[in-house]
Design an enzyme around this catalytic site. Structure first.
Site, PDB file in Angstrom:
ATOM      1  N   ARG A   5      -8.470  -0.696   4.643  1.00 36.32           N
ATOM      2  CA  ARG A   5      -7.682   0.362   3.990  1.00 36.32           C
ATOM      3  C   ARG A   5      -6.326  -0.165   3.546  1.00 36.32           C
ATOM      4  NH1 ARG A   5      -7.164   5.831   6.991  1.00 36.32           N
ATOM      5  NH2 ARG A   5      -5.844   5.963   5.172  1.00 36.32           N
ATOM      6  N   LYS A  15       0.853  -1.210   0.000  1.00 33.43           N
ATOM      7  CA  LYS A  15       0.000   0.000   0.000  1.00 33.43           C
ATOM      8  C   LYS A  15       0.882   1.250   0.000  1.00 33.43           C
ATOM      9  CE  LYS A  15      -1.636   1.689   4.112  1.00 33.43           C
ATOM     10  NZ  LYS A  15      -1.374   3.101   4.365  1.00 33.43           N
ATOM     11  N   ASN A  16       1.904   1.269   0.843  1.00 32.96           N
ATOM     12  CA  ASN A  16       2.719   2.480   0.977  1.00 32.96           C
ATOM     13  C   ASN A  16       3.739   2.659  -0.137  1.00 32.96           C
ATOM     14  OD1 ASN A  16       1.200   3.076   3.167  1.00 32.96           O
ATOM     15  ND2 ASN A  16       2.745   2.545   4.695  1.00 32.96           N
ATOM     16  N   CYS A  64      -5.086  12.167  12.744  1.00 32.13           N
ATOM     17  CA  CYS A  64      -5.758  10.855  12.776  1.00 32.13           C
ATOM     18  C   CYS A  64      -5.481  10.281  14.155  1.00 32.13           C
ATOM     19  CB  CYS A  64      -5.237   9.964  11.662  1.00 32.13           C
ATOM     20  SG  CYS A  64      -3.566   9.460  11.940  1.00 32.13           S
ATOM     21  N   ASP A  86       5.065   0.893  12.054  1.00 28.09           N
ATOM     22  CA  ASP A  86       3.838   0.250  11.565  1.00 28.09           C
ATOM     23  C   ASP A  86       3.711  -1.198  12.014  1.00 28.09           C
ATOM     24  OD1 ASP A  86       3.669   1.938   8.332  1.00 28.09           O
ATOM     25  OD2 ASP A  86       3.245   2.576  10.371  1.00 28.09           O
ATOM     26  N   ARG A 144      -0.003  14.485  12.723  1.00 29.72           N
ATOM     27  CA  ARG A 144       0.380  14.224  11.330  1.00 29.72           C
ATOM     28  C   ARG A 144       0.530  15.525  10.528  1.00 29.72           C
ATOM     29  NH1 ARG A 144      -1.137   8.871  10.115  1.00 29.72           N
ATOM     30  NH2 ARG A 144       0.488   8.940   8.531  1.00 29.72           N
TER      31      ARG A 144
HETATM   32  C1  EPZ Z   1       4.276   7.154   6.269  1.00 25.54           C
HETATM   33  O1  EPZ Z   1       3.460   8.153   6.829  1.00 25.54           O
HETATM   34  C2  EPZ Z   1       3.396   5.922   6.185  1.00 25.54           C
HETATM   35  N1  EPZ Z   1       2.256   6.201   5.300  1.00 25.54           N
HETATM   36  C3  EPZ Z   1       2.904   5.548   7.587  1.00 25.54           C
HETATM   37  O2  EPZ Z   1       2.157   4.333   7.471  1.00 25.54           O
HETATM   38  C4  EPZ Z   1       4.125   5.286   8.463  1.00 25.54           C
HETATM   39  O3  EPZ Z   1       3.682   5.017   9.778  1.00 25.54           O
HETATM   40  C5  EPZ Z   1       5.035   6.512   8.465  1.00 25.54           C
HETATM   41  O4  EPZ Z   1       5.397   6.866   7.117  1.00 25.54           O
HETATM   42  C6  EPZ Z   1       6.316   6.278   9.245  1.00 25.54           C
HETATM   43  O5  EPZ Z   1       6.997   5.197   8.703  1.00 25.54           O
HETATM   44  C7  EPZ Z   1       2.458   6.171   3.956  1.00 25.54           C
HETATM   45  O6  EPZ Z   1       3.555   5.928   3.472  1.00 25.54           O
HETATM   46  C8  EPZ Z   1       1.261   6.447   3.107  1.00 25.54           C
HETATM   47  P1  EPZ Z   1       6.140  10.620   8.352  1.00 25.54           P
HETATM   48  P2  EPZ Z   1       3.985   9.687   6.857  1.00 25.54           P
HETATM   49  O7  EPZ Z   1       5.943  11.883   7.567  1.00 25.54           O
HETATM   50  O8  EPZ Z   1       4.859   9.952   5.700  1.00 25.54           O
HETATM   51  C9  EPZ Z   1       6.340  13.997  11.666  1.00 25.54           C
HETATM   52  C10 EPZ Z   1       0.312   2.937   7.737  1.00 25.54           C
HETATM   53  O9  EPZ Z   1      -0.146   2.376   8.742  1.00 25.54           O
HETATM   54  N2  EPZ Z   1       6.194  14.959  10.552  1.00 25.54           N
HETATM   55  O10 EPZ Z   1       7.333   9.775   8.074  1.00 25.54           O
HETATM   56  O11 EPZ Z   1       2.791  10.553   7.070  1.00 25.54           O
HETATM   57  C11 EPZ Z   1       5.084  13.161  11.867  1.00 25.54           C
HETATM   58  O12 EPZ Z   1       4.156  13.835  12.687  1.00 25.54           O
HETATM   59  C12 EPZ Z   1       0.767   4.374   7.818  1.00 25.54           C
HETATM   60  O13 EPZ Z   1       0.461   2.380   6.614  1.00 25.54           O
HETATM   61  C13 EPZ Z   1       6.233  16.320  10.831  1.00 25.54           C
HETATM   62  O14 EPZ Z   1       6.378  16.724  11.980  1.00 25.54           O
HETATM   63  O15 EPZ Z   1       4.861   9.717   8.169  1.00 25.54           O
HETATM   64  C14 EPZ Z   1       5.615  11.911  12.519  1.00 25.54           C
HETATM   65  O16 EPZ Z   1       5.755  12.140  13.903  1.00 25.54           O
HETATM   66  C15 EPZ Z   1       0.511   4.966   9.196  1.00 25.54           C
HETATM   67  N3  EPZ Z   1       6.100  17.211   9.804  1.00 25.54           N
HETATM   68  C16 EPZ Z   1       7.020  11.758  11.899  1.00 25.54           C
HETATM   69  O17 EPZ Z   1       7.341  13.030  11.335  1.00 25.54           O
HETATM   70  C17 EPZ Z   1       5.941  16.800   8.511  1.00 25.54           C
HETATM   71  O18 EPZ Z   1       5.849  17.661   7.609  1.00 25.54           O
HETATM   72  C18 EPZ Z   1       7.096  10.724  10.800  1.00 25.54           C
HETATM   73  O19 EPZ Z   1       6.047  10.992   9.906  1.00 25.54           O
HETATM   74  C19 EPZ Z   1       5.894  15.414   8.242  1.00 25.54           C
HETATM   75  C20 EPZ Z   1       6.029  14.506   9.273  1.00 25.54           C
END
Ligand code: EPZ
Length: 417
Positions: free
Chosen positions: A397, A22-23, A117, A305, A122
């Site tokens: 999902r 998915k990702n 969420c 995850d 996020r």
């Molecule tokens: C991706 O989400 C995945 N989703 C998530 O999988 C996964 O948990 C996550 O990466 C971490 O590996 C997809 O790829 C579609 P991040 P993403 O930006 O990119 C902070 C699942 O279950 N952050 O790496 O949204 C954020 O709050 C999902 O399949 C900022 O502060 O995660 C978090 O604490 C859940 N500012 C950390 O960074 C930003 O602009 C990591 O988030 C962006 C992120």
């Protein structure tokens, strides 16, 4: 709303095939907006988030020429609209992945700010800061991000925190920008490397994907994408834990062992047998589970995850396990539900202390997010008696036919309306 009913206590045996990731497919679908033609994507998982992303790209002007099971032909010759609607973005925050490609292709984008969420706020502030570094002018109004740029320019940008979709968004924006972009503290997840490979095959100039420094040299255009989505490493980890938590013997095939190395090592530390053989992993657990500590980290650390699923396993381990969630601020929602099944878990901020119990007992529980749902299903498979998991739309999902795959492994599991 559908529920899943499980009669637990049966060791899983047999073989399960892993679906496309998915990702990995979501950023690739967003990347089709960078091209003008028929993009061919095969082995995409048939999950709700793919439906949502296809709806979104359709809304922007993309035409779904065909979709037969996981094989998609998506024509993005006529992308004219630059607005990602609130209702679509609200259902799936990964919709923010269209921001970079729209800015690169149209020089403008209006994307609803993704809501938070269950697992955290996020924010996408780093996505925005990166685009501003590339010359975009971005305003936030009425819950929408309005981005504008005559032509994005290459920039040197360093992420304050590692962000998977932040890295992917800026990599896509930089693909068609003027000049060179350097992304520092970039995410090293396999899905980032996969996206880079797909873009390079279509003419993009990208180096360093998979490391924390990625260099992208802008090109004037890239050819339509043509790729096969690789195996879902989180689904792989979920079925490895399913075999372990039920004391069974499971063959997990069509997977990429190298992508789940941190999970394999932790399972072995917990006394679980895990053997690798090409695209097959073999998991066996009959000698009891030992408590081990985990600390989630960006790749190549232990994946956040898989934290919820691993906590379910530690709930029946011998001893005490300390689980630290360092990526998201609120990703222990499953703990309260696991307690309803008889587990002993103490939450202290970003740390959960799990004291293993001899067995769990079935009860009605409620899913809060995608991976928490998987955790509750795994716990239900191990628990004595009946477990009823509600709000299973979360599962749909990101997991392909979970109850079918599990019942093929001998689980007593069914979906009820
Ligand atoms: C991706 O989400 C995945 N989703 C998530 O999988 C996964 O948990 C996550 O990466 C971490 O590996 C997809 O790829 C579609 P991040 P993403 O930006 O990119 C902070 C699942 O279950 N952050 O790496 O949204 C954020 O709050 C999902 O399949 C900022 O502060 O995660 C978090 O604490 C859940 N500012 C950390 O960074 C930003 O602009 C990591 O988030 C962006 C992120």
């Amino acid at each position: 709303m559908d529920k899943i009913v499980i009669q637990g206590g049966r060791p899983l045996r047999g073989s399960v095939a892993i679906s496309g990731a998915k990702n990995a497919v979501l950023p690739v679908l967003a990347a089709t907006l960078l091209t003008h033609g028929k993009n061919r994507i095969t082995h995409a998982p048939e999950v709700r988030d793919v439906d949502t992303m296809l709806d979104l790209i359709g809304d922007l002007g993309g035409v779904l020429d065909s979709r037969v099971k996981g094989d998609i032909v998506l024509d993005t010759a006529n992308i004219k609209k630059a607005e990602a609607r609130y209702d679509l973005v609200a259902t799936m925050r990964a919709s923010c992945l269209v921001l970079g490609p729209l800015m690169a292709r149209l020089g403008e984008a209006r994307v609803s700010l993704p809501g938070g969420c269950a697992i955290g706020a996020r924010p996408i502030d780093l996505h925005i800061k990166g685009l501003e570094a590339m010359g975009a002018v971005i305003e936030l109004k009425e819950g929408y991000i309005h981005g504008r740029a005559k032509k994005l320019k290459g920039a040197h940008f360093c992420f304050d925190t590692v962000s998977v979709t932040g890295t992917q968004n800026l990599m896509m924006a930089a693909t068609l920008a003027e000049g060179e972009t350097v992304l520092e503290n970039a995410a090293r997840e396999p899905e980032v490397s996969f996206l880079a490979e797909v873009l390079k095959r279509s003419g993009a100039d990208i180096e360093g994907a998979g490391t924390d420094t990625i260099v992208i040299r802008g090109v004037s255009e890239i050819r339509p994408l043509d790729c096969r989505i690789f195996a879902d490493r989180i689904e792989t980890a979920t079925y490895l834990i399913a075999g372990a938590i039920t004391g069974g013997e499971v063959e997990v095939r069509d997977c990429i062992p190298a992508h789940v190395e941190p999970v394999i090592l932790k399972l072995r530390e917990a006394g679980v047998t895990v053997q690798e053989n090409g695209e097959v992993l073999y998991v066996k657990a009959n000698g009891g589970i030992k408590a081990v500590n985990i600390r989630t980290q960006p790749h190549p650390g232990f994946p956040t995850d898989v934290q919820a699923q691993f906590m379910a396993l530690m709930a029946i381990a011998q001893g005490q396990s300390v689980i630290m969630e360092t990526v998201f601020e609120n990703r222990f929602m499953h703990a309260a539900e696991l307690k309803r099944l008889g587990s002993e878990i103490l939450i202290e901020g970003h740390t959960a202390v799990v004291s293993g119990v001899p067995y769990l007992s079935g009860a009605p529980v409620m899913a809060t997010d995608l991976r928490a749902s998987a955790s509750l299903v795994l716990a239900g498979l191990a628990a004595r008696g009946e477990t009823l998991v509600s709000r299973v739309y979360h599962i749909d999902r990101g997991y392909v036919s979970m109850e079918k795959k599990l019942s093929n492994l001998g689980a007593s599991i069914r979906r009820v309306k």
